[in-house]
Scaffold this motif. Structure first.
Motif, PDB file in Angstrom:
ATOM      1  N   SER A 105       1.146  -0.978  -0.231  1.00 43.50           N
ATOM      2  CA  SER A 105      -0.381  -0.316   0.239  1.00 43.50           C
ATOM      3  C   SER A 105       1.099   1.320  -0.010  1.00 43.50           C
ATOM      4  O   SER A 105       0.816   2.320  -1.060  1.00 43.50           O
ATOM      5  N   PHE A 108       2.365   2.021  -3.193  1.00 46.55           N
ATOM      6  CA  PHE A 108       1.851   2.797  -4.612  1.00 46.55           C
ATOM      7  C   PHE A 108       1.182   4.125  -4.206  1.00 46.55           C
ATOM      8  O   PHE A 108      -0.452   4.787  -4.602  1.00 46.55           O
ATOM      9  N   SER A 109       1.967   4.880  -3.482  1.00 49.97           N
ATOM     10  CA  SER A 109       0.854   6.085  -2.409  1.00 49.97           C
ATOM     11  C   SER A 109       1.833   7.514  -3.341  1.00 49.97           C
ATOM     12  O   SER A 109       2.965   7.091  -3.857  1.00 49.97           O
ATOM     13  N   SER A 181      -6.493  -0.623  -4.571  1.00 49.72           N
ATOM     14  CA  SER A 181      -6.127   1.031  -4.772  1.00 49.72           C
ATOM     15  C   SER A 181      -5.455   0.392  -5.247  1.00 49.72           C
ATOM     16  O   SER A 181      -4.755   0.944  -5.986  1.00 49.72           O
ATOM     17  N   VAL A 182      -4.695  -1.562  -5.420  1.00 51.59           N
ATOM     18  CA  VAL A 182      -3.986  -2.049  -6.598  1.00 51.59           C
ATOM     19  C   VAL A 182      -4.705  -2.667  -7.780  1.00 51.59           C
ATOM     20  O   VAL A 182      -5.408  -3.850  -7.092  1.00 51.59           O
ATOM     21  N   ARG A 193      -1.390   0.338 -10.025  1.00 49.28           N
ATOM     22  CA  ARG A 193      -1.864   1.919  -9.175  1.00 49.28           C
ATOM     23  C   ARG A 193      -4.003   1.754  -9.659  1.00 49.28           C
ATOM     24  O   ARG A 193      -3.178   2.318 -10.644  1.00 49.28           O
ATOM     25  N   TYR A 197      -2.356   9.337 -11.180  1.00 52.73           N
ATOM     26  CA  TYR A 197      -1.323  10.189 -10.000  1.00 52.73           C
ATOM     27  C   TYR A 197      -1.932  11.432 -10.384  1.00 52.73           C
ATOM     28  O   TYR A 197      -2.253  11.724 -10.930  1.00 52.73           O
TER      29      TYR A 197
END
Length: 877
Positions: A105, A108-109, A181-182, A193, A197
């Motif tokens: 997590s 991928f932030s 989220s993924v 993701r 972005y």
């Protein structure tokens, strides 16, 4: 602070805090421990005396802790209290599967994307991938570039360290818990993701899209018959470099590319990239068990199983930069990595002399050893093969307590004993024992790895049989690919290449004779260049402007030593050598295409050119010159010359003539000699002697010898413990400072052979007087104020590391008197360096044997095992 005084808040130490919380329930137990730290060497199992050390155990109601080791009891107690506080504040242990999900997590932030992390670079590059691959990160790169991710996978399943496909499966399982989220693509074995972005992230990527980047890499085919091939990859900023590698491997995209661990230096990013099986989910076990596609060379380099063709490249993202890091990889890089897996190659690379240096067969003096030390080479070898560090154990010599010997053990990764060396020789310096033991193992490894066809029962003979145990069933697990890889490479070399160099190497020496030569034991400094030559075409391979080695130590190729032994300072030599293995040629620095072009046809050879820049005499010679005038060696020669002239001898034999210093000096005086013979086992020393004597006898018409009756001079290559009838019944024989280079048994054998078989009328033997060493070494001691009594009882070193023994006056006289009595000779004793009757005697002690009988007249028996090196006959005969 406004107002009156202020009170300073008291800071409690860990022990006080524990007392506040537990009171008398906190029980401290102090124990004294022995300092078992090793003497500067990892794995050294010898206790060292020192101050008392303490460890503290703290027992609390719910658990106990143990401190580290300290010199003071109170420090140990504070350490135990501090560890207890840490344990009390530790949060509950989190499940590694939950930790893995949390780590994914975070990766991928937005926060991680902004970091200059090796994996965040891949995330940014993935946003430049075209079409449906845009934004997808190949799962294969994630555990390679993020150690936390890799370690969590190992915690979940420890046995998967060498199974990248199973690691990928664990990551996919964890990613399914982040479905919001993924995004998981099982088709591309990648993660992406879900949310886009922020705009500023995408804008920063577009600013780096115009830069063109190309990098040179190497293809390593899985078929051993194919040579490694240089390639150029387009890894421009608007592309993902893993996709470029995938295309070279015949894959559609980067998701099918697996990565090896770093190769060579851990700080580099040199890796092997190889193709994963298309049916990785259903057929992965069969794929990794089937050896038909095993890439032996790539697997040998990386220590991992690698299948199919592989790409060797230095490319990736670093911690301190957000830009792609690249470094060209050439065939030279590949072959140097291959060389760094064997002891000889490690030494050659440490000297930056691939085509000149050789690993010396034994360790001499530290001052003359160049390159990595034997211990460091052995440790490097173990690291390269993913073996634990060697274990060095010092054992005190019971007979001589101030000396120790060094046992060495090498274990496999599974802690099975591979090799155990337990030498009998002991040393006053612990470091000398470690280096000599390591040197013996390196020689054994060199022989073992070179003689790939040898029977297993002969392996231990490389370690002299009696002091080395070897367990091949364990080493085969670690080096099972070496034999296959190098055997195939050598077969290819033998098939494709041959040399046009004659077996007898000639040396073209140019320049004026400065009369400053190097003898065995001297440290020489040379410059040299090496070229690959074919029918006049040349390709430069290697050069060194200042290259040092000890002459006689076999630290360079044999042809190099022979050339330098014949040169004086300032002279240059040129000589040709047959082609070595292709590995060495490519590991040197040449143009790969040009080298391949020359090697593709027959008739190639290597051309060396070298200049002798400087000669530093051995410590023994420098020490004697500083103490004596003229030097001790000159005094020995003068002593022998005086006896030769006084004896009116016509036939002289110099046993162990070396570089011919005695024979050379004889030519400076008119004598009655008609015939002289020198014999030695060193062909290099004999070559030097031949050059010196030939120059004097042939080119100097004013030499006193020209007016004397000298008719012949002969230099022979052979052992002085073996009879040769050409040396029989000489008028006088000399053996100056030779016997101490033999074992004591061989010295006695020489004495028996020379007096019973060669039968000289007079024999002069000199050897160092051990009792005089205290004076020589005191003159070179840095601390001159040592107590006289202490110096007299402290054991002295031998004068030369190559001396097998050095006798006292009593030992020498007993040896010589026994021989004389046994063979009907008389013997008298004298010496040079020092004064008659003054303690501790002469620096060099001399025995003069005189035959007490006439030889019977009979038919001459011709026995001639010695080889003729140089034969001179006078033109006046």
């Amino acid at each position: 602070m406004v107002g009156g005084g202020s009170s300073k808040k008291e800071v409690l130490n860990p022990k006080a805090i524990i007392h506040q919380r537990f009171g008398d329930k906190a029980l401290y137990n102090i124990e004294e421990v022995q300092d078992s730290s090793s003497n500067d060497c990892p794995g050294l199992a010898i206790p060292r005396k020192g101050p008392c050390l303490y460890r503290c155990s703290l027992q609390l109601p719910e658990f106990s802790v143990e401190s580290d080791i300290f010199k003071r009891k109170k420090d140990a107690m504070q350490s135990a209290a501090e560890k207890a506080l840490e344990k009390l504040s530790d949060p509950p242990v989190e499940d590694p599967s939950d930790q893995l999900v949390a780590r994914l997590s975070y990766l991928f932030s937005n926060e991680f994307y902004s970091l200059c992390h090796p994996l965040s670079g891949h995330f940014r590059a993935a946003l430049q991938r075209a079409g449906s691959l845009n934004g997808f990160i190949p799962i294969s790169v994630m555990p390679v570039y993020d150690s936390k991710l890799s370690n969590l996978c190992k915690k979940i399943k420890p046995e998967i360290e060498s199974k990248p496909l199973e690691v990928m499966s664990i990551i996919i399982d964890a990613a399914t818990r982040l479905s919001e989220s993924v995004l998981i693509s099982k088709e591309f074995i990648s993660l992406k993701r879900t949310d886009p972005y922020p705009p500023e992230v995408l804008q920063s990527i577009e600013n780096h899209c115009e830069q063109e980047i190309y990098v040179k890499v190497i293809r390593v085919p899985y078929l051993i018959e194919k040579v490694v091939e240089p390639l150029t990859l387009d890894v421009s900023a608007n592309k993902y470099y893993m996709d470029a590698i995938a295309r070279e491997l015949g894959s559609v995209d980067a998701s099918m590319v697996l990565l090896s661990r770093c190769i060579g230096k851990s700080s580099s990013d040199t890796r092997l990239y190889f193709h994963a099986p298309h049916s990785y989910q259903s057929d992965k076990e069969k794929y990794f068990e089937d050896g038909s596609f095993l890439n032996a060379r790539a697997s040998y380099l990386s220590g991992q199983d690698i299948y199919g063709d592989a790409i060797l490249a230095t490319i990736g993202y670093l911690w301190k930069s957000c830009d792609l890091f690249i470094e060209d990889v050439s065939p030279c890089t590949y072959y140097r990595l291959l060389m760094n897996k064997v002891p000889t190659g490690i030494y050659k690379l440490s000297r930056e002399a691939v085509l000149a240096a050789e690993l010396p067969p034994k360790f001499g003096t530290r001052s003359n050893w160049r390159g990595l030390s034997p211990r460091d080479i052995l440790c490097t070898f173990c690291r390269q093969h993913r073996l634990p560090e060697p274990v060095f154990s010092l054992v005190v010599n019971k007979d001589v307590p101030e000396e120790t010997r060094c046992d060495v053990k090498i274990f496999s990764k599974g802690q099975n004993l591979i090799l155990h060396h337990y030498p009998q020789d002991s040393f006053k310096k612990q470091g000398d024992g470690i280096q000599n033991a390591s040197s013996t193992i390196l020689l054994w490894l060199k022989n073992y790895l070179t003689n790939l066809q040898v029977n297993q029962e002969d392996f231990t003979s490389y370690g002299n049989g009696t002091d080395l145990d070897f367990y091949p069933e364990h080493i085969s697990k670690e080096l099972n690919l070496f034999s296959f890889v190098h055997k195939k490479l050598l077969a290819i070399n033998d098939t494709n290449h041959s040399s046009s160099v004659d077996s007898a190497c000639s040396y073209n020496i140019e320049g004026p004779d400065s009369e400053v030569f190097a003898a065995n034991g001297c440290l020489v400094c040379v410059s040299y260049s090496v070229f690959l030559v074919k029918e006049g075409e040349k390709e430069f391979l290697e050069k060194n402007d200042e290259f040092e080695f000890e002459l006689g130590s076999e630290a360079v190729i044999p042809e190099f030593e022979v050339a330098v032994a014949q040169m004086s300072v300032g002279q240059s030599a040129c000589f040709n050598v047959e082609l070595p293995s292709q590995e060495l040629i490519f590991a040197a620095n040449g143009d790969p295409a040009r080298v391949l072009s020359l090697l593709s046809s027959r008739g190639c050879y290597l051309e060396y050119s070298t200049t002798l820049l400087q000669v530093t005499e051995p410590l023994e010679d420098r020490m004697e010159k500083a103490q004596f005038s003229p030097s001790l060696s000159k005094q020995r020669v003068n002593y022998a010359v005086q006896h030769i002239r006084a004896s009116l001898a016509t036939f002289l034999v110099d046993f162990g003539c070396g570089s011919g210093s005695l024979l050379d000096s004889l030519l400076d005086y008119p004598t009655s000699l008609e015939r002289i013979i020198g014999v030695d086992i060193s062909i290099k020393a004999l070559a030097r002697a031949a050059k010196t004597l030939h120059s004097k006898l042939s080119n100097n018409s004013n030499n006193p010898v020209q007016s004397s009756g000298l008719k012949s001079a002969l230099l022979l290559d052979g052992s002085i413990t073996t009879f040769d009838s050409r040396l029989y019944n000489c008028d006088i024989g000399t053996c100056l400072e030779v016997i101490e280079h033999m074992s004591e048994d061989l010295a006695t054998l020489f004495g028996n052979v020379v007096l019973s078989s060669f039968c000289p009328k007079i024999l002069i033997v000199s050897t160092p007087n051990y009792e005089y060493n205290v004076i020589l070494q005191k003159s070179t001691n840095q601390t001159q104020d040592e107590d006289e009594e202490q110096n007299s009882t402290k054991p002295c070193k031998f004068r030369n590391f190559d001396h097998k023994f050095e006798w006292t006056r009593e030992q020498f006289q007993v040896w010589a008197s026994d021989l004389a009595g046994k063979h009907n000779y008389s013997v008298g004793f004298s010496g040079v360096g020092g004064a008659e009757g003054v303690e501790p005697g002469f620096a060099s002690q001399i025995a003069v044997f005189k035959r007490g009988f006439e030889l019977p007249i009979g038919e001459d028996l011709v026995v001639a095992p010695y080889d003729v090196v140089w034969d001179w006959r006078s033109t006046n005969i």
